[in-house]
Design an enzyme around this catalytic site. Structure first.
Site, PDB file in Angstrom:
ATOM      1  CB  CYS A   6      28.789  -5.628   7.636  1.00 52.49           C
ATOM      2  SG  CYS A   6      27.348  -4.718   7.037  1.00 52.49           S
ATOM      3  CG  ASP A  29      34.061   4.672  19.460  1.00 50.59           C
ATOM      4  OD1 ASP A  29      33.250   5.105  18.621  1.00 50.59           O
ATOM      5  OD2 ASP A  29      35.305   4.721  19.289  1.00 50.59           O
ATOM      6  CG  HIS A  45      25.507  -1.834   4.995  1.00 51.42           C
ATOM      7  ND1 HIS A  45      26.702  -1.549   5.625  1.00 51.42           N
ATOM      8  CD2 HIS A  45      25.375  -0.921   3.999  1.00 51.42           C
ATOM      9  CE1 HIS A  45      27.272  -0.523   5.025  1.00 51.42           C
ATOM     10  NE2 HIS A  45      26.489  -0.127   4.028  1.00 51.42           N
ATOM     11  CG  ASN A  84      29.464  12.312  13.044  1.00 55.43           C
ATOM     12  OD1 ASN A  84      28.969  13.346  13.488  1.00 55.43           O
ATOM     13  ND2 ASN A  84      30.422  11.664  13.690  1.00 55.43           N
ATOM     14  N   GLY A  90      31.973  14.108   9.378  1.00 58.96           N
ATOM     15  CA  GLY A  90      32.809  13.284  10.253  1.00 58.96           C
ATOM     16  C   GLY A  90      32.472  11.810  10.244  1.00 58.96           C
ATOM     17  CG  HIS A  95      26.790  -0.425   9.341  1.00 56.50           C
ATOM     18  ND1 HIS A  95      26.799  -1.749   8.925  1.00 56.50           N
ATOM     19  CD2 HIS A  95      25.805  -0.329  10.280  1.00 56.50           C
ATOM     20  CE1 HIS A  95      25.847  -2.425   9.576  1.00 56.50           C
ATOM     21  NE2 HIS A  95      25.238  -1.581  10.410  1.00 56.50           N
ATOM     22  CG  HIS A  97      27.991   4.634  13.537  1.00 56.64           C
ATOM     23  ND1 HIS A  97      28.282   4.675  12.205  1.00 56.64           N
ATOM     24  CD2 HIS A  97      28.778   5.566  14.121  1.00 56.64           C
ATOM     25  CE1 HIS A  97      29.217   5.597  11.981  1.00 56.64           C
ATOM     26  NE2 HIS A  97      29.532   6.153  13.129  1.00 56.64           N
TER      27      HIS A  97
END
Ligand code: 5GP
Ligand code: ZN
Length: 110
Positions: A6, A29, A45, A84, A90, A95, A97
């Site tokens: 967020c 990433d 969110h 995940n 993991g 949030h 993704h």
């Protein structure tokens, strides 16, 4: 809300953006696990897969349209999309993704 993603959406934490529109953001990433490692997130969110409902699932469909577009732009024909859900799976950022992983031969799923 104390949520890293967020804060990235709000611009409070910097990120290297790949794609952005009104509802979806994609960024590299910070600890890439493959030559192409991009995270695609809904701006709203949603805590994880378990929190997808009829009310918010349209953004998930849009996420997958964006994934296809990004993969084409990045030149990866074969790639893996991973999400995940929950700590034991993991998930470290709660949030929703989707990881796009590509650019190398990917081994079997662990
Ligand atoms: P998860 O483990 O929840 O499936 O994936 C979280 C991902 O977010 C990890 O691959 C981690 O490297 C990435 N990540 C965590 N914090 C940040 C950050 O501040 N910026 C970026 N760009 N990626 C992050
Ligand atoms: Zn969040």
């Amino acid at each position: 809300m104390d949520c890293i993603f967020c804060k990235i959406v709000a611009g409070e934490i910097p990120s290297k953006k790949v794609y952005e529109d009104d509802t979806v953001l994609a960024f590299y990433d910070i600890e890439p696990k493959a030559p192409v490692h991009i995270l695609v997130i809904p701006k709203m969110h949603i805590a994880g897969c378990h929190a997808i409902t009829p009310e918010n699932s349209a953004v998930v469909a849009h996420v997958f349209e964006v994934i296809a577009q990004i993969a084409a732009e990045q030149g990866v024909k074969d790639y893996r999309v991973v999400t995940n859900n929950g700590a034991d799976a993991g998930q470290t950022v709660h949030h929703l993704h989707f990881h796009i992983l590509g650019g190398r031969v990917l081994g079997e799923m662990g």
